[in-house]
Design a protein around this motif. Structure first.
Motif, PDB file in Angstrom:
ATOM      1  N   GLU A   1       0.833  -1.209   0.000  1.00  0.00           N
ATOM      2  CA  GLU A   1       0.000   0.000   0.000  1.00  0.00           C
ATOM      3  C   GLU A   1       0.866   1.257   0.000  1.00  0.00           C
ATOM      4  O   GLU A   1       0.632   2.194  -0.784  1.00  0.00           O
ATOM      5  CB  GLU A   1      -0.930   0.004   1.208  1.00  0.00           C
ATOM      6  CG  GLU A   1      -1.819   1.246   1.251  1.00  0.00           C
ATOM      7  CD  GLU A   1      -2.756   1.263   2.442  1.00  0.00           C
ATOM      8  OE1 GLU A   1      -3.598   2.187   2.514  1.00  0.00           O
ATOM      9  OE2 GLU A   1      -2.661   0.359   3.306  1.00  0.00           O
ATOM     10  N   LEU A   2       1.867   1.288   0.868  1.00  0.00           N
ATOM     11  CA  LEU A   2       2.748   2.451   0.947  1.00  0.00           C
ATOM     12  C   LEU A   2       3.473   2.678  -0.371  1.00  0.00           C
ATOM     13  O   LEU A   2       3.570   3.813  -0.867  1.00  0.00           O
ATOM     14  CB  LEU A   2       3.755   2.264   2.081  1.00  0.00           C
ATOM     15  CG  LEU A   2       4.799   3.376   2.256  1.00  0.00           C
ATOM     16  CD1 LEU A   2       4.112   4.703   2.559  1.00  0.00           C
ATOM     17  CD2 LEU A   2       5.797   3.001   3.349  1.00  0.00           C
ATOM     18  N   ALA A   3       3.978   1.595  -0.967  1.00  0.00           N
ATOM     19  CA  ALA A   3       4.715   1.714  -2.225  1.00  0.00           C
ATOM     20  C   ALA A   3       3.831   2.277  -3.332  1.00  0.00           C
ATOM     21  O   ALA A   3       4.228   3.189  -4.070  1.00  0.00           O
ATOM     22  CB  ALA A   3       5.270   0.355  -2.630  1.00  0.00           C
ATOM     23  N   LEU A   4       2.614   1.758  -3.452  1.00  0.00           N
ATOM     24  CA  LEU A   4       1.709   2.234  -4.499  1.00  0.00           C
ATOM     25  C   LEU A   4       1.387   3.719  -4.325  1.00  0.00           C
ATOM     26  O   LEU A   4       1.355   4.489  -5.297  1.00  0.00           O
ATOM     27  CB  LEU A   4       0.420   1.418  -4.498  1.00  0.00           C
ATOM     28  CG  LEU A   4       0.536  -0.006  -5.052  1.00  0.00           C
ATOM     29  CD1 LEU A   4      -0.741  -0.790  -4.779  1.00  0.00           C
ATOM     30  CD2 LEU A   4       0.828   0.018  -6.555  1.00  0.00           C
ATOM     31  N   LYS A   5       1.176   4.132  -3.089  1.00  0.00           N
ATOM     32  CA  LYS A   5       0.850   5.543  -2.842  1.00  0.00           C
ATOM     33  C   LYS A   5       2.045   6.452  -3.106  1.00  0.00           C
ATOM     34  O   LYS A   5       1.888   7.568  -3.618  1.00  0.00           O
ATOM     35  CB  LYS A   5       0.343   5.711  -1.408  1.00  0.00           C
ATOM     36  CG  LYS A   5      -1.051   5.138  -1.204  1.00  0.00           C
ATOM     37  CD  LYS A   5      -1.584   5.402   0.187  1.00  0.00           C
ATOM     38  CE  LYS A   5      -3.030   4.918   0.313  1.00  0.00           C
ATOM     39  NZ  LYS A   5      -3.580   5.177   1.664  1.00  0.00           N
ATOM     40  N   ILE A   6       3.238   5.986  -2.779  1.00  0.00           N
ATOM     41  CA  ILE A   6       4.446   6.790  -3.031  1.00  0.00           C
ATOM     42  C   ILE A   6       4.651   6.988  -4.530  1.00  0.00           C
ATOM     43  O   ILE A   6       4.895   8.105  -5.001  1.00  0.00           O
ATOM     44  CB  ILE A   6       5.679   6.132  -2.389  1.00  0.00           C
ATOM     45  CG1 ILE A   6       5.631   6.304  -0.867  1.00  0.00           C
ATOM     46  CG2 ILE A   6       6.970   6.732  -2.947  1.00  0.00           C
ATOM     47  CD1 ILE A   6       6.709   5.548  -0.129  1.00  0.00           C
ATOM     48  N   TYR A   7       4.546   5.900  -5.302  1.00  0.00           N
ATOM     49  CA  TYR A   7       4.760   6.010  -6.747  1.00  0.00           C
ATOM     50  C   TYR A   7       3.647   6.818  -7.417  1.00  0.00           C
ATOM     51  O   TYR A   7       3.907   7.577  -8.360  1.00  0.00           O
ATOM     52  CB  TYR A   7       4.886   4.625  -7.379  1.00  0.00           C
ATOM     53  CG  TYR A   7       6.171   3.942  -7.006  1.00  0.00           C
ATOM     54  CD1 TYR A   7       7.399   4.503  -7.335  1.00  0.00           C
ATOM     55  CD2 TYR A   7       6.171   2.745  -6.295  1.00  0.00           C
ATOM     56  CE1 TYR A   7       8.589   3.890  -6.978  1.00  0.00           C
ATOM     57  CE2 TYR A   7       7.357   2.121  -5.936  1.00  0.00           C
ATOM     58  CZ  TYR A   7       8.563   2.700  -6.280  1.00  0.00           C
ATOM     59  OH  TYR A   7       9.742   2.100  -5.915  1.00  0.00           O
TER      60      TYR A   7
END
Length: 273
Positions: free
Chosen positions: A136-142
């Motif tokens: 979830e964090l990775a998707l939101k960062i990208y």
């Protein structure tokens, strides 16, 4: 007509939408945001009644409840990035939507912008396919990175009409904002879809030097400014402006200024005493 898209569990979904020759997706809207990125093919996209040519590397940013339709005249493959208001949880993202991403936009990307956006979308597809605790964090960062690129994309409007001059200008702009990256002439030329020799020729016509010579001047100019105005360690300056090693930095700096970085800093401090 309202169409629903399931975005659980994170409020972000990236998927492929295929359109055969002659297909038509009639006017509809969503309660969410969408980014439509054309991977191949040609067609038209209609946004709030206005028709735009939709071709490879074109991008459309669609705000909630915007009426849109797609008509393909060849096989058209579109990558759809759908997301909802949860991306606004971060204060920085909320500001982007208020100031720069508050309306639907149709964007024809230049080769450098397209390359960056393609890489982010590839990374998001990877993260979406691999369920990890950081997913979830990775998707939101990208996604935030992608939105920042879009927000910045419309800031500079070129008035250059000559095709080669426009390519040279875009290349210069790219170097100005990516000087800290590991940049090779071959990679720059590939993004422009031309040989290194041809790229050097058109850049020289506008700026009297090659792109890599310009890159070196940008890096060295920034290094000189930091040496004169800050107490940063020379190794930190070398790293920040994009040189891969101290030895390369010293050699390049001396070739351009005829003195070492240390001597340059000392001279500048003495000058301002």
């Amino acid at each position: 007509m309202l169409q629903k898209i399931n975005l659980e569990p994170f409020g972000i979904r990236l998927y492929e939408s295929k359109h055969n020759k002659g297909d038509r997706i009639e006017n509809h809207h969503h309660e969410i945001y969408q980014l439509l990125y054309s991977l191949e093919g040609t067609g038209d996209i209609i946004l709030n009644g206005k028709r735009h040519r939709f071709e490879q590397d074109h991008l459309t940013f669609i705000t909630p409840f915007t009426s849109h339709a797609i008509i393909s005249d060849k096989k058209l493959t579109v990558l759809v990035l759908a997301f909802d208001q949860r991306i606004n949880d971060a204060q920085a993202n909320a500001k982007l939507f208020q100031e720069s991403l508050n309306e639907t936009k149709f964007i024809g990307l230049n080769p450098f912008e397209s390359s960056e956006i393609r890489q982010i979308l590839r990374t998001m597809l990877y993260e979406q396919a691999n369920k990890t605790k950081e997913q979830e964090l990775a998707l939101k960062i990208y996604l935030s990175h992608l939105l920042l690129l879009l927000a910045r994309g419309g800031e500079k409007k070129s008035e250059v009409s000559d095709a080669n001059a426009l390519r040279a200008e875009r290349l210069k702009d790219y170097i100005d904002s990516h000087y800290y990256e590991w940049i090779h002439a071959e990679d720059l030329a590939a993004r422009l879809g031309m040989s290194t020799r041809h790229m050097n020729t058109i850049f020289k016509e506008s700026y009297q030097m090659t792109p890599i010579q310009y890159l070196t001047e940008v890096r060295t100019g920034l290094a000189k400014k930091m040496l004169a105005e800050t107490d940063k360690d020379i190794a930190s300056i070398c790293f920040e402006v994009g040189f891969e090693s101290i030895s390369t930095f010293y050699r390049t700096f001396k070739n351009i200024t005829s003195i070492t970085p240390n001597k340059y800093r000392t001279n500048q401090k003495n000058y301002h005493l």
